[in-house]
Design a protein around this motif. Structure first.
Motif, PDB file in Angstrom:
ATOM      1  N   ARG A 290       0.847  -1.187   0.000  1.00 34.32           N
ATOM      2  CA  ARG A 290       0.000   0.000   0.000  1.00 34.32           C
ATOM      3  C   ARG A 290       0.883   1.237   0.000  1.00 34.32           C
ATOM      4  NH1 ARG A 290      -0.529   0.761   5.886  1.00 34.32           N
ATOM      5  NH2 ARG A 290       0.628  -0.964   6.825  1.00 34.32           N
ATOM      6  N   TYR A 291       0.315   2.361  -0.397  1.00 30.35           N
ATOM      7  CA  TYR A 291       1.050   3.629  -0.454  1.00 30.35           C
ATOM      8  C   TYR A 291       0.526   4.583   0.611  1.00 30.35           C
ATOM      9  CZ  TYR A 291       2.486   2.003  -5.094  1.00 30.35           C
ATOM     10  OH  TYR A 291       2.998   1.276  -6.144  1.00 30.35           O
ATOM     11  N   LYS A 292       1.454   5.369   1.188  1.00 30.42           N
ATOM     12  CA  LYS A 292       1.104   6.373   2.165  1.00 30.42           C
ATOM     13  C   LYS A 292       1.951   7.620   1.909  1.00 30.42           C
ATOM     14  CE  LYS A 292       0.202   5.056   6.393  1.00 30.42           C
ATOM     15  NZ  LYS A 292      -1.279   5.046   6.403  1.00 30.42           N
ATOM     16  N   VAL A 293       1.701   8.667   2.664  1.00 31.01           N
ATOM     17  CA  VAL A 293       2.481   9.894   2.541  1.00 31.01           C
ATOM     18  C   VAL A 293       3.153  10.179   3.877  1.00 31.01           C
ATOM     19  CG1 VAL A 293       2.450  12.362   2.053  1.00 31.01           C
ATOM     20  CG2 VAL A 293       0.933  10.827   0.795  1.00 31.01           C
ATOM     21  N   GLN A 294       4.490  10.129   3.884  1.00 35.92           N
ATOM     22  CA  GLN A 294       5.224  10.434   5.115  1.00 35.92           C
ATOM     23  C   GLN A 294       5.276  11.940   5.293  1.00 35.92           C
ATOM     24  OE1 GLN A 294       8.841   8.232   5.982  1.00 35.92           O
ATOM     25  NE2 GLN A 294       9.779  10.052   6.917  1.00 35.92           N
ATOM     26  N   VAL A 295       4.908  12.403   6.506  1.00 39.77           N
ATOM     27  CA  VAL A 295       4.814  13.841   6.750  1.00 39.77           C
ATOM     28  C   VAL A 295       5.880  14.367   7.698  1.00 39.77           C
ATOM     29  CG1 VAL A 295       2.346  13.957   6.219  1.00 39.77           C
ATOM     30  CG2 VAL A 295       3.074  13.462   8.566  1.00 39.77           C
ATOM     31  N   THR A 296       6.399  13.498   8.577  1.00 38.12           N
ATOM     32  CA  THR A 296       7.400  13.980   9.525  1.00 38.12           C
ATOM     33  C   THR A 296       8.163  12.811  10.139  1.00 38.12           C
ATOM     34  OG1 THR A 296       7.742  15.466  11.430  1.00 38.12           O
ATOM     35  CG2 THR A 296       5.894  13.933  11.575  1.00 38.12           C
ATOM     36  N   ALA A 297       9.296  13.124  10.756  1.00 34.46           N
ATOM     37  CA  ALA A 297      10.091  12.145  11.492  1.00 34.46           C
ATOM     38  C   ALA A 297      10.635  12.832  12.738  1.00 34.46           C
ATOM     39  CB  ALA A 297      11.228  11.621  10.624  1.00 34.46           C
ATOM     40  N   SER A 298      10.803  12.044  13.807  1.00 32.93           N
ATOM     41  CA  SER A 298      11.221  12.640  15.071  1.00 32.93           C
ATOM     42  C   SER A 298      12.018  11.632  15.902  1.00 32.93           C
ATOM     43  CB  SER A 298       9.984  13.090  15.865  1.00 32.93           C
ATOM     44  OG  SER A 298      10.334  13.512  17.165  1.00 32.93           O
ATOM     45  N   THR A 319       9.347   2.903  12.239  1.00 38.31           N
ATOM     46  CA  THR A 319      10.651   3.209  12.822  1.00 38.31           C
ATOM     47  C   THR A 319      11.758   2.835  11.854  1.00 38.31           C
ATOM     48  OG1 THR A 319      10.709   1.038  13.914  1.00 38.31           O
ATOM     49  CG2 THR A 319       9.846   2.894  15.192  1.00 38.31           C
ATOM     50  N   GLY A 320      12.858   3.567  11.949  1.00 38.51           N
ATOM     51  CA  GLY A 320      14.008   3.292  11.090  1.00 38.51           C
ATOM     52  C   GLY A 320      15.086   4.334  11.301  1.00 38.51           C
ATOM     53  N   ASN A 321      16.352   3.877  11.304  1.00 42.79           N
ATOM     54  CA  ASN A 321      17.491   4.781  11.494  1.00 42.79           C
ATOM     55  C   ASN A 321      17.379   5.592  12.784  1.00 42.79           C
ATOM     56  OD1 ASN A 321      18.533   3.988   8.940  1.00 42.79           O
ATOM     57  ND2 ASN A 321      17.222   5.501   7.932  1.00 42.79           N
ATOM     58  N   GLY A 322      16.836   4.948  13.816  1.00 39.16           N
ATOM     59  CA  GLY A 322      16.735   5.608  15.114  1.00 39.16           C
ATOM     60  C   GLY A 322      15.678   6.684  15.192  1.00 39.16           C
ATOM     61  N   LEU A 323      14.759   6.729  14.213  1.00 44.21           N
ATOM     62  CA  LEU A 323      13.734   7.770  14.188  1.00 44.21           C
ATOM     63  C   LEU A 323      12.333   7.154  14.175  1.00 44.21           C
ATOM     64  CD1 LEU A 323      15.221  10.177  11.478  1.00 44.21           C
ATOM     65  CD2 LEU A 323      15.196  10.562  13.954  1.00 44.21           C
ATOM     66  N   TYR A 324      11.405   7.911  14.689  1.00 45.54           N
ATOM     67  CA  TYR A 324       9.990   7.568  14.554  1.00 45.54           C
ATOM     68  C   TYR A 324       9.464   8.341  13.343  1.00 45.54           C
ATOM     69  CZ  TYR A 324      10.396   5.798  19.334  1.00 45.54           C
ATOM     70  OH  TYR A 324      10.776   5.101  20.449  1.00 45.54           O
ATOM     71  N   LYS A 325       8.876   7.615  12.393  1.00 44.13           N
ATOM     72  CA  LYS A 325       8.404   8.238  11.162  1.00 44.13           C
ATOM     73  C   LYS A 325       6.885   8.117  11.082  1.00 44.13           C
ATOM     74  CE  LYS A 325      12.730   6.897   8.932  1.00 44.13           C
ATOM     75  NZ  LYS A 325      13.380   6.195   7.789  1.00 44.13           N
ATOM     76  N   TYR A 326       6.252   9.194  10.606  1.00 41.88           N
ATOM     77  CA  TYR A 326       4.792   9.240  10.626  1.00 41.88           C
ATOM     78  C   TYR A 326       4.245   9.492   9.217  1.00 41.88           C
ATOM     79  CZ  TYR A 326       5.542   9.219  15.572  1.00 41.88           C
ATOM     80  OH  TYR A 326       5.948   8.836  16.833  1.00 41.88           O
TER      81      TYR A 326
END
Length: 372
Positions: A290-298, A319-326
């Motif tokens: 499925r496809y989504k749109v990533q808006v931010t990472a923290s 999660t990936g590379n030590g970040l939380y991605k939304y």
């Protein structure tokens, strides 16, 4: 007819610019047409709306009334559809000379879950030299003339009881009141414009009418519908030659045939596109993509119901590379998610499309290869 001077018109436009931008933010996240329950989307129900009627004659020519001309064309259009398309249900807002309130016309379309709303009208001006056909969709008036046409058509509500409360305080004689509400149907603007273009092409090619183009203006009957909708002005009863054509059996046949052909072309185009999208969606669904749109990472976890995600659906955390991605939104069709991402970037300029298999983000190129 209410007249608006150009200076006043553009002053009003400036006053409501902020509201129009806000209105756009409210509606850009609404989805396009989707597959129906047992397969790809199909155009199954069309509502044909002959303008005016009963105590409201509409535009008056020297020998004709708009209400009679548009009823005849509407009934011919419905007959063409019924004779040639067994899979389409035709519904009329009126099939005889009766007065029907504008909100009732939209209600008929909404309650029957129509896939397309076609409102048919005829024009009239003090200048008898003006002629030709034009098709309107809901939107911002780009000039004074479009505003005047819409205000004239909307003024019919003054024949209705308690119209101020029925139409949320809308004043048919106030240009400012008018402009404020006129972007409320953007959800289906693309499809409406598509059908309107089909109509004008057929008017020019099939009926040999002067093409006045596709235009946008704020018509109440279009504002209140919840599907692709257009308002067609088939010609000017104020022009003697065009009035004669509009009154003639042959002229009405040609116009109805042109709108039918436009409907046929629109239906084929929409269903072909949706069938392709449905096939791709099924293929991806089988693979769990499925496809989504990533808006931010923290670096810190953000609650999925945080106010920054308000107005979006399908909010997910990866999660990936030590970040939380939304990421927000969800489609199995790549073109739809690309279109959605453009609206998302109005709030998140750095947003981008991602591909997800099950709960894992995968390279976008890998997901796209699976649909080739």
């Amino acid at each position: 007819m209410t007249r608006i001077n150009k200076r006043g018109f553009f002053h009003i436009k400036r006053k409501v610019t902020g509201l129009l931008v806000l209105t756009g933010l409210i509606f850009v996240f609404l989805p396009p047409l989707h597959a129906q329950e047992n397969g790809p989307y199909r155009v199954r129900t069309v509502v044909i709306d002959p303008g005016h009627g009963g105590r409201d004659p509409g535009a008056l020519g020297k020998r004709s009334k708009e209400k009679d001309i548009v009823l005849a064309i509407s009934l011919k259009l419905g007959k063409y559809i019924e004779q040639n398309m067994d899979d389409v249900n035709v519904i009329y807002t009126r099939d005889r000379d009766v007065f029907v309130e504008l909100d009732k016309r939209a209600e008929i379309a909404n309650e029957n879950k129509a896939d397309l709303f076609i409102s048919i009208h005829a024009n009239g001006l003090s200048n008898s030299r003006v002629y030709g056909a034009e098709t309107f969709v809901m939107g911002l008036h780009t000039n004074e003339r479009n505003l005047e046409i819409a205000m004239k058509e909307n003024a019919v509500i003054t024949l209705e009881e308690d119209y101020a409360s029925r139409y949320q305080g809308y004043d048919p004689h106030s240009a400012e009141s008018f402009i404020i509400f006129n972007l409320m149907q953007n959800k289906h603007l693309e499809q409406s414009l598509h059908f309107a273009s089909c109509v004008q092409n057929q008017f020019s090619e099939r009926a040999r009418r002067h093409d006045r183009g596709v235009k946008q203006a704020g018509f109440i009957v279009l504002w209140m519908t919840t599907m692709p909708s257009v308002l067609i002005e088939v010609g000017f009863v104020s022009n003697p030659q065009e009035e004669a054509y509009l009154m003639s059996e042959q002229g009405q046949d040609y116009l109805a045939s042109a709108i039918f052909r436009a409907f046929r072309d629109y239906k084929q185009s929409i269903e072909s596109r949706e069938e392709m999208a449905f096939s791709q969606a099924e293929a991806l669904s089988r693979r769990g993509v499925r496809y989504k749109v990533q808006v931010t990472a923290s670096g810190r976890r953000i609650s999925l119901d945080h106010e920054m995600f308000s107005g979006f659906s399908h909010v997910e955390e990866f999660t990936g590379n030590g970040l939380y991605k939304y990421a927000v939104g969800e489609e199995t069709d790549y073109q739809r998610i690309v279109k959605f991402s453009k609206s998302v970037r109005e709030r998140f300029p750095d947003a981008f499309v991602i591909a997800v298999r099950d709960t894992t983000v995968i390279p976008l190129s890998e997901a796209l290869r699976q649909t080739e």
